[in-house]
Design an enzyme around this catalytic site. Structure first.
Site, short mmCIF file in Angstrom:
data_model
loop_
_atom_site.label_atom_id
_atom_site.label_comp_id
_atom_site.label_asym_id
_atom_site.label_seq_id
_atom_site.Cartn_x
_atom_site.Cartn_y
_atom_site.Cartn_z
N GLY A 63 59.23 65.74 40.25
CA GLY A 63 60.00 66.48 40.97
C GLY A 63 59.53 67.98 41.35
N ASP A 121 68.57 69.99 33.46
CA ASP A 121 69.78 69.36 33.17
C ASP A 121 70.53 69.19 32.05
OD1 ASP A 121 72.06 67.96 34.43
OD2 ASP A 121 71.04 66.03 34.12
N LYS A 149 71.43 73.59 35.27
CA LYS A 149 72.72 73.19 35.39
C LYS A 149 73.49 73.75 34.05
CE LYS A 149 72.05 68.67 38.08
NZ LYS A 149 72.18 67.54 37.78
N PHE A 170 74.90 66.18 41.28
CA PHE A 170 73.61 65.62 41.54
C PHE A 170 73.00 66.08 42.89
CE2 PHE A 170 70.47 62.39 42.53
CZ PHE A 170 69.75 62.17 41.55
N VAL A 171 71.63 66.50 42.95
CA VAL A 171 71.17 67.09 43.91
C VAL A 171 69.87 66.40 44.33
CG1 VAL A 171 72.01 69.49 43.53
CG2 VAL A 171 69.78 68.90 42.35
N ASP A 177 64.35 63.62 43.72
CA ASP A 177 64.78 62.28 44.30
C ASP A 177 66.18 61.73 43.83
OD1 ASP A 177 63.86 61.67 41.73
OD2 ASP A 177 63.81 59.75 42.35
N ARG A 183 62.82 62.88 48.50
CA ARG A 183 61.85 64.06 48.02
C ARG A 183 61.17 64.98 49.07
NH1 ARG A 183 60.82 63.39 42.49
NH2 ARG A 183 60.46 61.28 41.91
#
Ligand code: IMP
Length: 193
Positions: A63, A121, A149, A170-171, A177, A183
């Site tokens: 990511g 997260d 977050k 959720f992003v 992704d 992505r």
């Protein structure tokens, strides 16, 4: 017809202001211009704090690849970058399973290490990496994350540099992704629940 063929083959379809990635709809959350402005500020702060310390960035794949590429270009002091890869996520829910896939070759002892994450997260990933690297006698250890977050956090983690604190949503996009897709998107998108 060429244009029809392209349209049919696009997996990420733009519908009005929303974007479809696989079976889910997302809307623009943080536009690319805002991201690059923030990345520039983060790069400036890190460059000043680590001037002449030759920091070693450890980017957590997959990511963080886009954030890492943009951030490293804003670092004005000599530095190095390396990569680690874990698996922890399946589709949109955290499985809690964290498996080391690609280890680190660089010597950590005596280095000023900056762990580079796309998103914190639950904090489980970063807590695990912190634990691993702490054993290696780094001169200093810190974390930079593009997204954080706070409402999802389960572990106590010290994050020195945060791009954006965001709600528990959720992003996708800018390297992040949904089930392997999205992505490539320049902007960050938020799931439409
Ligand atoms: P944590 O261990 O729960 O902090 O999760 C960290 C990893 O989960 C990140 O490096 C991402 O790969 C993934 N992740 C967490 N939230 C999201 C999200 O909203 N979109 C995409 N990936 C996410």
């Amino acid at each position: 017809m060429l244009s029809k063929g392209i349209t049919d083959n696009l997996r990420n379809r733009i519908k009005k202001n929303s974007m479809q990635v696989r079976d889910k709809e997302f809307k623009v959350f943080i536009p690319s211009k805002e991201i690059s402005e923030r990345v520039k500020i983060l790069g400036g702060a890190i460059s000043a704090d680590y001037e002449n310390l030759n920091p070693l960035f450890i980017a957590v794949l997959n990511g963080s690849f886009m954030f890492a590429a943009d951030l490293i270009r804003q670092i004005t002091t000599p530095c190095e970058i390396s990569f680690m890869k874990f698996s922890s996520y399946e589709a949109t829910s955290n499985t809690g399973i964290l498996k080391e896939l690609i280890g680190l070759k660089e010597k950590i002892a005596g280095r000023h290490v900056i762990i580079l994450e796309d998103i914190v997260d639950t904090g489980n990933t970063i807590a695990h990496i912190w634990e691993l690297l702490q054993k290696e006698a780094a001169a200093s250890l810190s974390v930079v994350t593009l997204l954080f977050k706070p409402d999802a956090l389960e572990k106590e983690v010290a994050i020195r540099y945060i791009g954006f604190s965001i709600p528990k949503t959720f992003v996708v996009g800018y390297g992040l992704d949904y089930d392997g897709m999205g992505r490539n998107l320049k902007d960050l998108y938020q799931l439409i629940e």
